[in-house]
Design a protein around this motif. Structure first.
Motif, PDB file in Angstrom:
ATOM      1  N   ASP B  32     -34.362  -4.976 -56.321  1.00 34.76           N
ATOM      2  CA  ASP B  32     -34.321  -6.420 -57.248  1.00 34.76           C
ATOM      3  C   ASP B  32     -33.199  -7.197 -58.387  1.00 34.76           C
ATOM      4  O   ASP B  32     -32.208  -5.236 -57.810  1.00 34.76           O
ATOM      5  CB  ASP B  32     -35.486  -6.377 -57.865  1.00 34.76           C
ATOM      6  N   ASN B  36     -33.760  -1.918 -58.456  1.00 30.61           N
ATOM      7  CA  ASN B  36     -35.020  -0.879 -58.771  1.00 30.61           C
ATOM      8  C   ASN B  36     -35.619  -1.050 -57.604  1.00 30.61           C
ATOM      9  O   ASN B  36     -35.790  -2.720 -57.335  1.00 30.61           O
ATOM     10  CB  ASN B  36     -35.618  -1.624 -60.042  1.00 30.61           C
ATOM     11  N   LEU B  37     -36.226  -0.236 -57.040  1.00 32.10           N
ATOM     12  CA  LEU B  37     -37.046  -0.760 -55.486  1.00 32.10           C
ATOM     13  C   LEU B  37     -38.486  -1.368 -56.102  1.00 32.10           C
ATOM     14  O   LEU B  37     -38.502  -0.672 -56.478  1.00 32.10           O
ATOM     15  CB  LEU B  37     -37.325   0.173 -55.548  1.00 32.10           C
ATOM     16  N   PHE B  40     -40.251  -0.986 -49.217  1.00 30.76           N
ATOM     17  CA  PHE B  40     -39.346  -0.176 -48.777  1.00 30.76           C
ATOM     18  C   PHE B  40     -40.379  -0.308 -47.311  1.00 30.76           C
ATOM     19  O   PHE B  40     -41.729  -0.146 -47.497  1.00 30.76           O
ATOM     20  CB  PHE B  40     -39.541   1.060 -49.271  1.00 30.76           C
ATOM     21  N   GLY B  49     -33.862  11.073 -42.427  1.00 31.03           N
ATOM     22  CA  GLY B  49     -32.507  11.517 -43.749  1.00 31.03           C
ATOM     23  C   GLY B  49     -32.590   9.857 -44.084  1.00 31.03           C
ATOM     24  O   GLY B  49     -31.542  10.014 -44.758  1.00 31.03           O
ATOM     25  N   SER B  50     -32.636   8.710 -43.691  1.00 30.38           N
ATOM     26  CA  SER B  50     -31.952   6.934 -43.755  1.00 30.38           C
ATOM     27  C   SER B  50     -32.954   6.430 -45.214  1.00 30.38           C
ATOM     28  O   SER B  50     -33.157   5.388 -45.058  1.00 30.38           O
ATOM     29  CB  SER B  50     -32.416   6.604 -42.151  1.00 30.38           C
ATOM     30  N   VAL B  51     -34.563   7.634 -45.246  1.00 28.75           N
ATOM     31  CA  VAL B  51     -35.623   7.160 -46.661  1.00 28.75           C
ATOM     32  C   VAL B  51     -33.985   6.554 -47.555  1.00 28.75           C
ATOM     33  O   VAL B  51     -34.164   5.966 -48.069  1.00 28.75           O
ATOM     34  CB  VAL B  51     -36.428   7.675 -46.688  1.00 28.75           C
ATOM     35  N   ASP B  52     -33.407   8.356 -48.119  1.00 28.56           N
ATOM     36  CA  ASP B  52     -32.799   8.065 -48.878  1.00 28.56           C
ATOM     37  C   ASP B  52     -31.393   6.217 -48.971  1.00 28.56           C
ATOM     38  O   ASP B  52     -30.875   6.491 -49.587  1.00 28.56           O
ATOM     39  CB  ASP B  52     -32.524   9.147 -49.513  1.00 28.56           C
ATOM     40  N   ILE B  53     -30.906   6.321 -47.408  1.00 29.03           N
ATOM     41  CA  ILE B  53     -29.894   6.251 -47.550  1.00 29.03           C
ATOM     42  C   ILE B  53     -29.997   4.327 -48.001  1.00 29.03           C
ATOM     43  O   ILE B  53     -28.897   3.780 -48.037  1.00 29.03           O
ATOM     44  CB  ILE B  53     -29.057   7.189 -45.900  1.00 29.03           C
ATOM     45  N   ILE B  55     -32.241   3.227 -49.008  1.00 32.30           N
ATOM     46  CA  ILE B  55     -32.654   3.446 -50.606  1.00 32.30           C
ATOM     47  C   ILE B  55     -31.212   2.968 -51.121  1.00 32.30           C
ATOM     48  O   ILE B  55     -30.763   2.510 -52.360  1.00 32.30           O
ATOM     49  CB  ILE B  55     -33.727   3.682 -51.461  1.00 32.30           C
ATOM     50  N   LYS B  56     -30.171   3.972 -50.934  1.00 32.93           N
ATOM     51  CA  LYS B  56     -28.482   3.992 -51.763  1.00 32.93           C
ATOM     52  C   LYS B  56     -27.942   2.426 -51.177  1.00 32.93           C
ATOM     53  O   LYS B  56     -27.498   2.180 -52.041  1.00 32.93           O
ATOM     54  CB  LYS B  56     -27.982   5.320 -51.295  1.00 32.93           C
ATOM     55  N   GLU B  85     -18.391   7.621 -54.638  1.00 35.35           N
ATOM     56  CA  GLU B  85     -20.243   7.730 -53.984  1.00 35.35           C
ATOM     57  C   GLU B  85     -20.036   8.876 -54.854  1.00 35.35           C
ATOM     58  O   GLU B  85     -21.864   9.241 -55.009  1.00 35.35           O
ATOM     59  CB  GLU B  85     -19.963   8.690 -52.729  1.00 35.35           C
ATOM     60  N   HIS B  86     -19.531   9.671 -55.634  1.00 35.86           N
ATOM     61  CA  HIS B  86     -20.181  11.158 -56.670  1.00 35.86           C
ATOM     62  C   HIS B  86     -20.962   9.541 -58.137  1.00 35.86           C
ATOM     63  O   HIS B  86     -21.780  10.125 -58.870  1.00 35.86           O
ATOM     64  CB  HIS B  86     -18.373  10.676 -57.469  1.00 35.86           C
ATOM     65  N   ILE B  92     -23.727   5.073 -50.802  1.00 35.93           N
ATOM     66  CA  ILE B  92     -23.569   5.144 -49.919  1.00 35.93           C
ATOM     67  C   ILE B  92     -23.025   3.760 -49.655  1.00 35.93           C
ATOM     68  O   ILE B  92     -23.378   2.579 -49.876  1.00 35.93           O
ATOM     69  CB  ILE B  92     -25.018   5.556 -48.415  1.00 35.93           C
ATOM     70  N   PHE B  94     -20.911   2.749 -46.723  1.00 36.22           N
ATOM     71  CA  PHE B  94     -20.607   2.406 -44.996  1.00 36.22           C
ATOM     72  C   PHE B  94     -21.695   1.940 -44.581  1.00 36.22           C
ATOM     73  O   PHE B  94     -22.703   0.964 -45.694  1.00 36.22           O
ATOM     74  CB  PHE B  94     -20.557   3.264 -44.070  1.00 36.22           C
TER      75      PHE B  94
ATOM     76  N   PHE C  63     -33.947  15.650 -40.510  1.00 42.49           N
ATOM     77  CA  PHE C  63     -33.328  14.013 -40.974  1.00 42.49           C
ATOM     78  C   PHE C  63     -32.754  13.459 -39.980  1.00 42.49           C
ATOM     79  O   PHE C  63     -33.016  12.333 -40.615  1.00 42.49           O
ATOM     80  CB  PHE C  63     -32.531  13.689 -42.205  1.00 42.49           C
ATOM     81  N   PHE C  64     -31.788  13.616 -39.024  1.00 47.16           N
ATOM     82  CA  PHE C  64     -31.156  12.853 -38.024  1.00 47.16           C
ATOM     83  C   PHE C  64     -31.538  13.257 -36.656  1.00 47.16           C
ATOM     84  O   PHE C  64     -30.495  12.712 -35.938  1.00 47.16           O
ATOM     85  CB  PHE C  64     -29.848  12.977 -38.582  1.00 47.16           C
ATOM     86  N   ASN C  88     -29.314  12.520 -49.577  1.00 49.51           N
ATOM     87  CA  ASN C  88     -30.590  13.324 -49.795  1.00 49.51           C
ATOM     88  C   ASN C  88     -30.288  14.639 -50.734  1.00 49.51           C
ATOM     89  O   ASN C  88     -30.521  15.703 -50.122  1.00 49.51           O
ATOM     90  CB  ASN C  88     -31.271  13.856 -48.287  1.00 49.51           C
TER      91      ASN C  88
END
Lengths: 132, 132, 132, 132
Positions: B32, B36-37, B40, B49-53, B55-56, B85-86, B92, B94, C63-64, C88
């Motif tokens: 939003d 905040n999520l 999903f 691994g794309s779950v986190d990506i 969201i990010k 990115e840190h 993320i 890209f 993950f990938f 991740n």
């Protein structure tokens, strides 16, 4: 066996329906059999802090294949699992997380609900779990 | 102005539709205006691994109110925002994250898509963003 | 389909055997189809820092669903997935992580190996993956 | 003195044997004298949430060179070490973690077991520790 997205979305729709009946606003998370997030919905106006709690409740229920409230009884001071919440990057051990089973009784994931009293959270999660 | 759950679920449905057209399996996240999520969905068989990506990507797009790929150009070695990115527990940068606007052009959230090439990720996110 | 402990231990035994042939000391991790740790072994004298790297390589490969080195080519400066490692809780994207498949070609987990050159890490992981 | 991988694998095999006798499914972790993971096994069907707990029990037992349950008595509300679980990225202080000693009584590592009642967890860990 693993939950499908169609099943997960049905679980979320059932949780939304029950939440409206109870006139509460919930965050609802579904994880798969590997405890990975599969579907999520935050109802309009639901607590922001419940996003993480709903996800952690779903993961906790799958981590130990039981309702989160059962773990919470054992994690109290003086009980067998005191402070188990420090594991797995943070568990949530009060009610609102419920394993999801298929027709054969196999666990295929879990649902976590947060946004109201723990009684309401559990009632919504339980109703949603029975919708599969 | 903030995205509603109904709008977020419409965005996700649009992303699923486009993904099926492209024959790809995506993780799709909507945040939003507060980053905040909100909703999903992980399509069956989409990368874990794309779950986190996803969201990010959604968070990153709302954190800076631009497509994630734009930030990625600036975060390269020697560029102005190298290693941004840190921040924020991991960005993320890209393509695949796109801000969501209402009819008046106000930003009401963002969508993040991950699961295929960055071109496909962006195409699906962009299609979904235009569905509002 | 998910890897069994017996299969995971066979993978680790194969990795140990190959490591001895190459005269290297490895940390070896196996995760299941949900990217959860299933078996692990640190050979005597293997690097302490490779415990976490071996686990992260195994998780990244699952993950990938590809060899970790493939992701590493795409995460270089200027490439499509620059800095994907921030997702991740930390990916490892250089060689040494390989998906594990059953006879039908279904992915049932992944193995991660760390402790020597990336060429040796990959050679050991690949040999172990073929032992199933 | 430090545990060897051969010793660690013998500890895990003993824990598996005892678990089968008790008809329980365990996650079993062995750390070395530096509290670094040396070997790990998740028995088929053991709780996913016990992966992290088994590892944390093993580390906790070596961090303080005593059975985890002993620390748990001191970490209760009002006791000397209340909430010590917040240190070291999360301790687990209920039974199931036991130091590993060589023939001369020197501590060379620790074993952590999780997956059943704390009584069973401790019984399996203790049996495994005595197998060295």
């Amino acid at each position: 066996m693993n939950i499908t997205l169609a099943q997960a979305q049905k679980v979320i729709a059932a949780a939304e329906k029950k939440s409206k009946e109870l006139d509460v606003k919930m965050d609802i998370a579904v994880v798969d059999s590997g405890a990975n997030l599969t579907a999520f919905a935050r109802m309009d106006g639901a607590w922001l802090g419940s996003v993480d709690i709903a996800i952690k409740k779903a993961k906790t229920a799958r981590f130990f294949d039981m309702n989160t409230g059962e773990i919470g009884k054992l994690s109290q001071p003086g009980e067998a699992l005191f402070n188990i919440e420090h594991s797995n990057n943070g568990l949530i051990t009060f009610p609102g997380g419920v394993p999801l089973k298929n027709k054969s009784g196999e666990i295929i994931g879990a649902v976590g609900v947060s946004g109201s009293s723990v009684e309401n959270d559990h009632a919504v999660a339980n109703f949603a779990a029975e919708s599969i």
